[in-house]
Design an enzyme around this catalytic site. Structure first.
Site, PDB file in Angstrom:
ATOM      1  N   ARG A 137       0.771  -1.231   0.000  1.00 47.21           N
ATOM      2  CA  ARG A 137       0.000   0.000   0.000  1.00 47.21           C
ATOM      3  C   ARG A 137       0.807   1.290   0.000  1.00 47.21           C
ATOM      4  NH1 ARG A 137      -3.075  -3.837   2.206  1.00 47.21           N
ATOM      5  NH2 ARG A 137      -5.222  -3.917   1.502  1.00 47.21           N
ATOM      6  N   ILE A 173       4.350 -13.058   4.875  1.00 46.99           N
ATOM      7  CA  ILE A 173       4.423 -14.445   4.414  1.00 46.99           C
ATOM      8  C   ILE A 173       5.839 -14.827   4.015  1.00 46.99           C
ATOM      9  CG2 ILE A 173       2.019 -14.446   3.639  1.00 46.99           C
ATOM     10  CD1 ILE A 173       3.043 -14.053   0.762  1.00 46.99           C
ATOM     11  N   HIS A 223      -1.307 -14.908   7.609  1.00 45.66           N
ATOM     12  CA  HIS A 223      -1.614 -15.026   6.186  1.00 45.66           C
ATOM     13  C   HIS A 223      -0.810 -16.124   5.491  1.00 45.66           C
ATOM     14  CE1 HIS A 223      -3.050 -10.583   6.441  1.00 45.66           C
ATOM     15  NE2 HIS A 223      -3.987 -11.436   6.809  1.00 45.66           N
ATOM     16  N   CYS A 243       2.044 -36.360  -8.944  1.00 42.74           N
ATOM     17  CA  CYS A 243       0.751 -37.018  -9.187  1.00 42.74           C
ATOM     18  C   CYS A 243      -0.074 -36.284 -10.240  1.00 42.74           C
ATOM     19  CB  CYS A 243      -0.042 -37.127  -7.889  1.00 42.74           C
ATOM     20  SG  CYS A 243      -0.823 -35.576  -7.358  1.00 42.74           S
ATOM     21  N   THR A 255       2.615  -1.744  10.064  1.00 42.64           N
ATOM     22  CA  THR A 255       1.335  -2.146   9.482  1.00 42.64           C
ATOM     23  C   THR A 255       0.347  -0.994   9.506  1.00 42.64           C
ATOM     24  OG1 THR A 255      -0.595  -3.605   9.711  1.00 42.64           O
ATOM     25  CG2 THR A 255       0.652  -3.133  11.723  1.00 42.64           C
ATOM     26  N   SER A 256      -0.425  -0.891   8.437  1.00 38.80           N
ATOM     27  CA  SER A 256      -1.440   0.157   8.337  1.00 38.80           C
ATOM     28  C   SER A 256      -2.702  -0.210   9.119  1.00 38.80           C
ATOM     29  CB  SER A 256      -1.813   0.385   6.867  1.00 38.80           C
ATOM     30  OG  SER A 256      -2.345  -0.813   6.301  1.00 38.80           O
ATOM     31  N   ASN A 263       5.039   3.107  13.297  1.00 42.42           N
ATOM     32  CA  ASN A 263       4.674   3.042  11.886  1.00 42.42           C
ATOM     33  C   ASN A 263       4.932   4.385  11.233  1.00 42.42           C
ATOM     34  OD1 ASN A 263       3.540   1.137   9.914  1.00 42.42           O
ATOM     35  ND2 ASN A 263       1.944   2.681   9.650  1.00 42.42           N
ATOM     36  N   ILE A 290      10.597   0.958  11.491  1.00 43.68           N
ATOM     37  CA  ILE A 290      10.600  -0.031  12.560  1.00 43.68           C
ATOM     38  C   ILE A 290      11.998  -0.578  12.834  1.00 43.68           C
ATOM     39  CG2 ILE A 290       9.977  -1.862  10.913  1.00 43.68           C
ATOM     40  CD1 ILE A 290       8.731  -1.735  14.537  1.00 43.68           C
TER      41      ILE A 290
END
Length: 243
Positions: A35, A104, A120, A155, A193-194, A216, A234
Protein backbone atom coordinates in the site's frame (compact mmCIF):
# COMPACT_ATOMS: atom_id res chain seq x y z
CA UNK A 1 12.96 11.71 27.23
CA UNK A 2 12.92 10.60 23.59
CA UNK A 3 10.33 8.17 22.23
CA UNK A 4 12.94 5.43 21.89
CA UNK A 5 14.04 6.00 25.49
CA UNK A 6 10.42 5.70 26.58
CA UNK A 7 10.10 2.44 24.65
CA UNK A 8 13.32 1.18 26.23
CA UNK A 9 11.90 1.90 29.67
CA UNK A 10 8.69 0.03 28.86
CA UNK A 11 10.61 -3.00 27.63
CA UNK A 12 12.99 -2.95 30.60
CA UNK A 13 10.03 -3.21 32.96
CA UNK A 14 8.06 -5.87 31.07
CA UNK A 15 8.40 -9.64 30.78
CA UNK A 16 5.35 -10.33 28.62
CA UNK A 17 5.52 -8.56 25.24
CA UNK A 18 3.77 -9.48 22.00
CA UNK A 19 4.68 -7.97 18.64
CA UNK A 20 2.08 -7.51 15.89
CA UNK A 21 3.60 -6.62 12.53
CA UNK A 22 2.94 -6.15 8.86
CA UNK A 23 4.64 -5.42 5.55
CA UNK A 24 6.59 -2.43 6.89
CA UNK A 25 8.72 -4.83 8.94
CA UNK A 26 10.09 -6.40 5.76
CA UNK A 27 10.39 -3.38 3.45
CA UNK A 28 13.81 -2.66 4.96
CA UNK A 29 14.82 -6.12 3.75
CA UNK A 30 13.89 -5.15 0.20
CA UNK A 31 10.46 -6.80 0.09
CA UNK A 32 7.83 -4.41 -1.35
CA UNK A 33 4.67 -3.77 0.61
CA UNK A 34 1.20 -3.46 -0.86
CA UNK A 35 0.00 0.00 0.00
CA UNK A 36 2.93 2.41 -0.02
CA UNK A 37 3.62 4.65 -2.99
CA UNK A 38 6.12 2.11 -4.32
CA UNK A 39 4.10 -0.90 -3.22
CA UNK A 40 2.52 -3.59 -5.36
CA UNK A 41 -0.87 -1.91 -5.38
CA UNK A 42 0.57 1.07 -7.27
CA UNK A 43 2.21 -0.91 -10.05
CA UNK A 44 0.56 -1.69 -13.38
CA UNK A 45 -0.52 -5.21 -14.33
CA UNK A 46 -3.11 -6.74 -16.61
CA UNK A 47 -5.25 -7.20 -13.50
CA UNK A 48 -5.23 -5.45 -10.12
CA UNK A 49 -3.18 -7.32 -7.49
CA UNK A 50 -6.33 -7.72 -5.37
CA UNK A 51 -7.86 -9.68 -8.25
CA UNK A 52 -4.77 -11.75 -8.98
CA UNK A 53 -4.32 -12.67 -5.32
CA UNK A 54 -7.84 -14.07 -4.97
CA UNK A 55 -8.95 -17.68 -4.69
CA UNK A 56 -11.19 -17.36 -7.75
CA UNK A 57 -8.37 -16.02 -9.91
CA UNK A 58 -5.99 -18.74 -8.72
CA UNK A 59 -8.49 -21.44 -9.69
CA UNK A 60 -9.50 -19.90 -13.02
CA UNK A 61 -6.27 -18.31 -14.26
CA UNK A 62 -3.56 -20.27 -12.48
CA UNK A 63 -0.85 -19.49 -15.05
CA UNK A 64 -1.38 -15.72 -14.75
CA UNK A 65 -1.52 -16.01 -10.95
CA UNK A 66 1.85 -17.73 -10.89
CA UNK A 67 3.40 -15.22 -13.28
CA UNK A 68 2.64 -12.48 -10.73
CA UNK A 69 3.41 -14.68 -7.71
CA UNK A 70 6.82 -15.72 -9.02
CA UNK A 71 7.81 -12.15 -9.95
CA UNK A 72 6.53 -10.33 -6.86
CA UNK A 73 5.88 -12.72 -3.99
CA UNK A 74 8.38 -15.57 -4.19
CA UNK A 75 11.32 -13.69 -2.65
CA UNK A 76 13.90 -16.15 -1.32
CA UNK A 77 17.09 -14.09 -1.17
CA UNK A 78 15.93 -11.45 1.33
CA UNK A 79 17.69 -11.28 4.69
CA UNK A 80 16.30 -10.28 8.10
CA UNK A 81 16.82 -6.65 9.09
CA UNK A 82 17.39 -4.97 12.46
CA UNK A 83 13.71 -5.32 13.41
CA UNK A 84 13.60 -9.09 12.81
CA UNK A 85 16.90 -9.57 14.61
CA UNK A 86 15.94 -7.52 17.66
CA UNK A 87 12.63 -9.32 18.06
CA UNK A 88 14.48 -12.66 17.96
CA UNK A 89 16.81 -11.35 20.68
CA UNK A 90 13.86 -10.24 22.80
CA UNK A 91 12.32 -13.69 22.54
CA UNK A 92 15.61 -15.42 23.36
CA UNK A 93 15.93 -13.46 26.61
CA UNK A 94 12.33 -14.25 27.59
CA UNK A 95 10.69 -10.86 27.15
CA UNK A 96 8.87 -11.41 23.87
CA UNK A 97 6.27 -14.18 24.00
CA UNK A 98 5.11 -14.17 20.37
CA UNK A 99 5.35 -12.51 16.98
CA UNK A 100 1.99 -12.19 15.25
CA UNK A 101 2.67 -11.32 11.62
CA UNK A 102 0.73 -10.58 8.47
CA UNK A 103 3.85 -11.28 6.41
CA UNK A 104 4.42 -14.44 4.41
CA UNK A 105 8.18 -14.15 3.84
CA UNK A 106 9.49 -16.22 6.76
CA UNK A 107 12.07 -13.60 7.76
CA UNK A 108 11.16 -13.74 11.45
CA UNK A 109 12.07 -17.43 11.53
CA UNK A 110 15.19 -16.77 9.48
CA UNK A 111 16.27 -14.28 12.16
CA UNK A 112 15.78 -16.91 14.86
CA UNK A 113 12.28 -16.25 16.21
CA UNK A 114 10.56 -19.45 17.36
CA UNK A 115 7.02 -18.39 18.28
CA UNK A 116 5.78 -16.87 15.01
CA UNK A 117 2.07 -16.85 14.25
CA UNK A 118 1.66 -16.33 10.50
CA UNK A 119 -1.84 -14.99 9.97
CA UNK A 120 -1.61 -15.03 6.19
CA UNK A 121 0.46 -18.18 5.72
CA UNK A 122 3.93 -18.55 4.21
CA UNK A 123 5.59 -18.77 0.81
CA UNK A 124 7.76 -21.50 2.30
CA UNK A 125 4.89 -23.98 2.54
CA UNK A 126 3.26 -25.30 -0.63
CA UNK A 127 0.93 -28.24 -1.11
CA UNK A 128 -0.41 -30.34 -3.94
CA UNK A 129 -4.16 -29.80 -4.10
CA UNK A 130 -4.66 -33.41 -5.13
CA UNK A 131 -2.45 -35.56 -2.86
CA UNK A 132 -1.37 -32.86 -0.34
CA UNK A 133 2.34 -33.53 -0.76
CA UNK A 134 4.51 -30.74 0.69
CA UNK A 135 6.84 -28.63 -1.47
CA UNK A 136 9.33 -26.00 -0.33
CA UNK A 137 9.58 -22.55 -1.90
CA UNK A 138 12.90 -23.56 -3.46
CA UNK A 139 11.30 -26.59 -5.09
CA UNK A 140 8.65 -24.30 -6.59
CA UNK A 141 11.33 -21.93 -7.86
CA UNK A 142 13.23 -24.86 -9.38
CA UNK A 143 10.09 -25.85 -11.28
CA UNK A 144 9.73 -22.34 -12.66
CA UNK A 145 13.39 -22.21 -13.65
CA UNK A 146 12.88 -25.56 -15.34
CA UNK A 147 10.27 -23.98 -17.60
CA UNK A 148 7.01 -24.68 -15.75
CA UNK A 149 4.28 -22.04 -15.96
CA UNK A 150 2.23 -23.82 -13.29
CA UNK A 151 4.00 -26.00 -10.69
CA UNK A 152 2.65 -29.53 -10.61
CA UNK A 153 3.10 -32.45 -8.27
CA UNK A 154 4.38 -35.85 -9.41
CA UNK A 155 0.75 -37.02 -9.19
CA UNK A 156 -0.31 -34.34 -11.67
CA UNK A 157 -2.06 -32.07 -9.20
CA UNK A 158 -1.54 -28.31 -9.17
CA UNK A 159 0.59 -27.04 -6.27
CA UNK A 160 -0.84 -24.14 -4.25
CA UNK A 161 1.11 -21.86 -1.90
CA UNK A 162 -0.02 -22.00 1.72
CA UNK A 163 -0.83 -18.29 1.69
CA UNK A 164 -4.22 -16.83 2.48
CA UNK A 165 -5.71 -15.40 -0.70
CA UNK A 166 -8.59 -12.97 -0.91
CA UNK A 167 -11.90 -14.88 -0.43
CA UNK A 168 -10.14 -17.39 1.84
CA UNK A 169 -10.46 -17.59 5.60
CA UNK A 170 -7.61 -17.35 8.08
CA UNK A 171 -6.46 -20.50 9.85
CA UNK A 172 -8.61 -20.87 12.96
CA UNK A 173 -5.85 -22.33 15.16
CA UNK A 174 -3.47 -19.49 14.27
CA UNK A 175 -6.19 -16.96 15.01
CA UNK A 176 -7.05 -18.56 18.35
CA UNK A 177 -3.43 -18.65 19.47
CA UNK A 178 -2.95 -15.03 18.36
CA UNK A 179 -5.96 -13.99 20.42
CA UNK A 180 -4.61 -15.91 23.42
CA UNK A 181 -1.18 -14.30 23.22
CA UNK A 182 -2.45 -10.77 22.63
CA UNK A 183 -5.08 -10.95 25.35
CA UNK A 184 -2.48 -12.07 27.92
CA UNK A 185 0.24 -9.58 26.94
CA UNK A 186 1.29 -6.74 29.23
CA UNK A 187 2.72 -4.80 26.29
CA UNK A 188 1.63 -4.97 22.65
CA UNK A 189 3.96 -3.44 20.07
CA UNK A 190 2.36 -2.80 16.69
CA UNK A 191 4.89 -2.20 13.95
CA UNK A 192 5.02 -1.72 10.20
CA UNK A 193 1.34 -2.15 9.48
CA UNK A 194 -1.44 0.16 8.34
CA UNK A 195 -3.95 -1.97 10.29
CA UNK A 196 -6.19 -1.86 7.23
CA UNK A 197 -6.53 -5.61 6.60
CA UNK A 198 -9.25 -7.48 8.48
CA UNK A 199 -9.80 -9.78 10.25
CA UNK A 200 -6.09 -9.59 11.19
CA UNK A 201 -6.25 -5.96 12.35
CA UNK A 202 -9.22 -6.78 14.58
CA UNK A 203 -6.96 -8.87 16.81
CA UNK A 204 -5.78 -5.62 18.44
CA UNK A 205 -9.15 -5.39 20.16
CA UNK A 206 -8.20 -8.31 22.40
CA UNK A 207 -5.33 -6.43 24.02
CA UNK A 208 -6.05 -5.51 27.64
CA UNK A 209 -2.53 -4.90 28.91
CA UNK A 210 -0.67 -1.88 30.25
CA UNK A 211 1.04 -0.35 27.23
CA UNK A 212 0.04 -0.18 23.56
CA UNK A 213 2.95 0.94 21.39
CA UNK A 214 2.53 1.85 17.70
CA UNK A 215 5.60 2.16 15.46
CA UNK A 216 4.67 3.04 11.89
CA UNK A 217 5.70 5.62 9.31
CA UNK A 218 2.11 6.46 8.34
CA UNK A 219 -0.92 7.06 10.61
CA UNK A 220 -2.97 4.05 11.73
CA UNK A 221 -6.50 3.75 13.15
CA UNK A 222 -4.97 2.90 16.56
CA UNK A 223 -2.75 5.97 16.96
CA UNK A 224 -5.09 7.67 19.41
CA UNK A 225 -5.23 4.59 21.61
CA UNK A 226 -1.45 4.23 21.76
CA UNK A 227 0.40 4.97 24.98
CA UNK A 228 3.46 5.54 22.80
CA UNK A 229 3.40 6.50 19.10
CA UNK A 230 6.63 6.49 17.07
CA UNK A 231 6.45 7.47 13.41
CA UNK A 232 9.80 6.14 12.26
CA UNK A 233 11.10 3.06 10.46
CA UNK A 234 10.60 -0.03 12.56
CA UNK A 235 14.15 -1.26 11.97
CA UNK A 236 15.61 2.05 13.12
CA UNK A 237 13.53 2.03 16.31
CA UNK A 238 13.96 -1.59 17.34
CA UNK A 239 17.59 -1.63 16.26
CA UNK A 240 18.33 1.14 18.78
CA UNK A 241 17.02 -0.85 21.73
CA UNK A 242 19.07 -2.75 24.31
CA UNK A 243 17.89 -6.18 25.35
Amino acid sequence: MSAIEQLQQIIDNTENIVFFGGAGVSTESGIPDFRSVDGLYHQKYDYPPETILSHTFFMRQTKEFYRFYRDKMLVLDAEPNAAHNKLAEMEACGKLKAVVTQNIDGLHQKAGSKKVLELHGSIHRNYCQKCHRFYSAQELLDMFEGGADVPRCGCGGVIKPDVVLYEEGLDSQTMQESVRCISRADVLIIGGTSLAVYPAAGLIDYFQGRHLVVINMAPTPRDRQADLLIQEKIGTVLGALRV
